[in-house]
Design an enzyme around this catalytic site. Structure first.
Site, PDB file in Angstrom:
ATOM      1  N   PRO A 158       0.802  -1.236   0.000  1.00  0.00           N
ATOM      2  CA  PRO A 158       0.000   0.000   0.000  1.00  0.00           C
ATOM      3  C   PRO A 158       0.826   1.274   0.000  1.00  0.00           C
ATOM      4  O   PRO A 158       0.426   2.265  -0.609  1.00  0.00           O
ATOM      5  CB  PRO A 158      -0.838  -0.124   1.272  1.00  0.00           C
ATOM      6  CG  PRO A 158      -0.993  -1.601   1.472  1.00  0.00           C
ATOM      7  CD  PRO A 158       0.324  -2.178   1.043  1.00  0.00           C
ATOM      8  N   TYR A 159       1.962   1.264   0.668  1.00  0.00           N
ATOM      9  CA  TYR A 159       2.815   2.460   0.686  1.00  0.00           C
ATOM     10  C   TYR A 159       3.270   2.808  -0.720  1.00  0.00           C
ATOM     11  O   TYR A 159       3.113   3.942  -1.188  1.00  0.00           O
ATOM     12  CB  TYR A 159       4.018   2.224   1.605  1.00  0.00           C
ATOM     13  CG  TYR A 159       5.077   3.281   1.509  1.00  0.00           C
ATOM     14  CD1 TYR A 159       4.776   4.628   1.752  1.00  0.00           C
ATOM     15  CD2 TYR A 159       6.395   2.963   1.175  1.00  0.00           C
ATOM     16  CE1 TYR A 159       5.755   5.611   1.652  1.00  0.00           C
ATOM     17  CE2 TYR A 159       7.373   3.947   1.092  1.00  0.00           C
ATOM     18  CZ  TYR A 159       7.038   5.262   1.329  1.00  0.00           C
ATOM     19  OH  TYR A 159       8.009   6.240   1.236  1.00  0.00           O
TER      20      TYR A 159
END
Length: 424
Positions: free
Chosen positions: A226-227
């Site tokens: 997700p980052y």
């Protein structure tokens, strides 16, 4: 007087004395009242005179106007590790700086250090605000004359971003909103207030796990956590904005950051609850200090020489230098995308050995299974940034960078609290 009002049988003389007393008191009260009015008027006039003669109040704030020869840079996330080091360098280079940070990851102690170093009027201001608040962000842009934005503000831990895949609402709030949505808010404010230069702090995590090494700027972006996904989305939004404007854009995708200010003014001080998700250097130092019983290395079965992950470790001093060079080379209507790394990969085992030597502590190491969202090998090809921005990493000795960071950590065991004497 009360007796007079209640007892009409009192002698007239008594009444006269009472009435005379009332007349005296009324006159005295009137006199005091008039005196107070005169005093208030004098004080008001004096205050107005002082206000008119005060340069700070009679003239606009230096942050609210453009000044020839002075570049006013908005540094978002400037209370954080990388952002504070960037602010320090910009201040040393005589720029005017406004830091905006909500302190969810940053540290007010870093702001205090910067103010102590540069106390002059018109050099540095700090604004506590959340970039997710579009109204607040627009107000900041309306009240300040920015020439450029260095956008560091973000949550930036791969492990944290994959902490609980079942709680996607948490991931969206912490990563997609904080990184992607907040970048959109900043861009809209820049467009509304005619701020034309953006230096964007991105990451190699947008590449995911490429098939070929080293990574060039043309390597396909396929983030696996997700980052990295949130950062890529932010990049895409920035590129779309730039296509329809004459904005000057520099996107810096950097690798694993280590080190600290060589003069010992700033360092990395993550919150206690985030230590387990933080950088490996922080974990090494915590183990050396006895804050944790030992170091946990996650993943020993990767297809690398020693089974541990390989990363490109970039010293924060070099990283900041790349941002400054990017600011100097930014041109209207142009987009520059650059990898910021050393071009050399080091394994986690190599890193741990260097940390042991830097601290002088035989750190206990526990080897565990892989961490979700990690990739085996990532290092850069920095030839483009060397060619176009004349930038090359200067601090490439792992042990030396870690020693610099260790000096700060060892003397600031309470973070930006009271410094401690160095151990012998």
């Amino acid at each position: 007087m009360l007796n007079f009002n209640r007892n009409r049988a009192q002698p007239r003389a008594g009444r006269a004395l009472s009435l005379g007393g009332m007349d005296y008191l009324d006159s005295k009260r009137k006199s005091n009242f008039v005196g107070k009015i005169i005093l208030a008027a004098v004080l008001t006039a004096l205050c107005i005179l002082i206000i008119k003669q005060s340069p700070s109040l009679s003239s606009p704030s230096p942050f609210s106007r453009h000044e020839p020869g002075v570049t006013h840079v908005l540094v978002t996330g400037g209370a954080g590790f990388i952002g504070s080091h960037a602010a320090l360098r910009l201040l040393k280079d005589s720029h005017r700086i406004t830091i905006v940070d909500n302190l969810s990851r940053g540290n007010l102690g870093a702001i205090k250090v910067l103010r102590e170093q540069f106390p002059e009027t018109g050099r540095l201001q700090f604004i506590y605000a959340d970039l997710g608040d579009a109204k607040a962000v627009n107000k900041i842009f309306a009240e300040n004359a920015f020439d450029a934005v260095m956008h560091f503000a973000a949550v930036a831990y791969v492990g944290e971003s994959t902490l609980d895949p079942l709680r996607m609402d948490w991931t969206f709030r912490k990563y997609y909103h904080n990184i992607t949505s907040n970048t959109l808010v900043v861009l809209e404010a820049m467009a509304a207030h005619d701020v034309k230069t953006l230096i964007y702090s991105s990451t190699c995590a947008t590449y995911g796990e490429p098939e070929k090494m080293p990574i060039t700027e043309e390597t396909p972006q396929a983030p696996i956590n997700p980052y990295g996904k949130a950062k890529k989305m932010a990049e895409d939004i920035i590129l779309d904005f730039s296509r329809n404007s004459d904005m000057a854009v520099m996107i810096l995708r950097y690798f694993n950051v280590i080190g600290s200010d060589p003069e010992g003014r700033l360092g990395e001080a993550p919150r206690t609850e985030l230590r387990e998700h933080g950088r490996i250097s922080g974990a090494c130092f915590d183990a050396a200090l006895g804050v944790i019983p030992g170091l946990k290395v996650k993943g020993t079965d990767y297809k690398t020489a020693d089974g541990t992950c390989i990363r490109d470790y970039i010293d924060v001093t070099d990283l900041v230098d790349a941002h400054v060079k990017a600011l100097g080379k930014a041109k209207p209507g142009k987009v520059g995308i650059y990898n910021v790394g050393t071009g050399k990969g080091r394994s986690v085992r190599e890193f741990v050995d260097a940390c042991k030597k830097a601290t002088g502590v035989e750190i206990k190491v526990e080897y565990l299974s892989r961490r979700p969202g990690d990739y085996a090998e990532v290092y850069s090809d920095p030839s483009k940034i060397r060619r176009e921005l004349n930038w090359t990493a200067q601090h490439t000795d792992l042990k030396e960078s870690l020693q610099t960071a260790w000096r700060w950590q060892n003397s600031h065991r309470n973070g930006y609290g009271s410094p401690l004497a160095m151990d012998s």
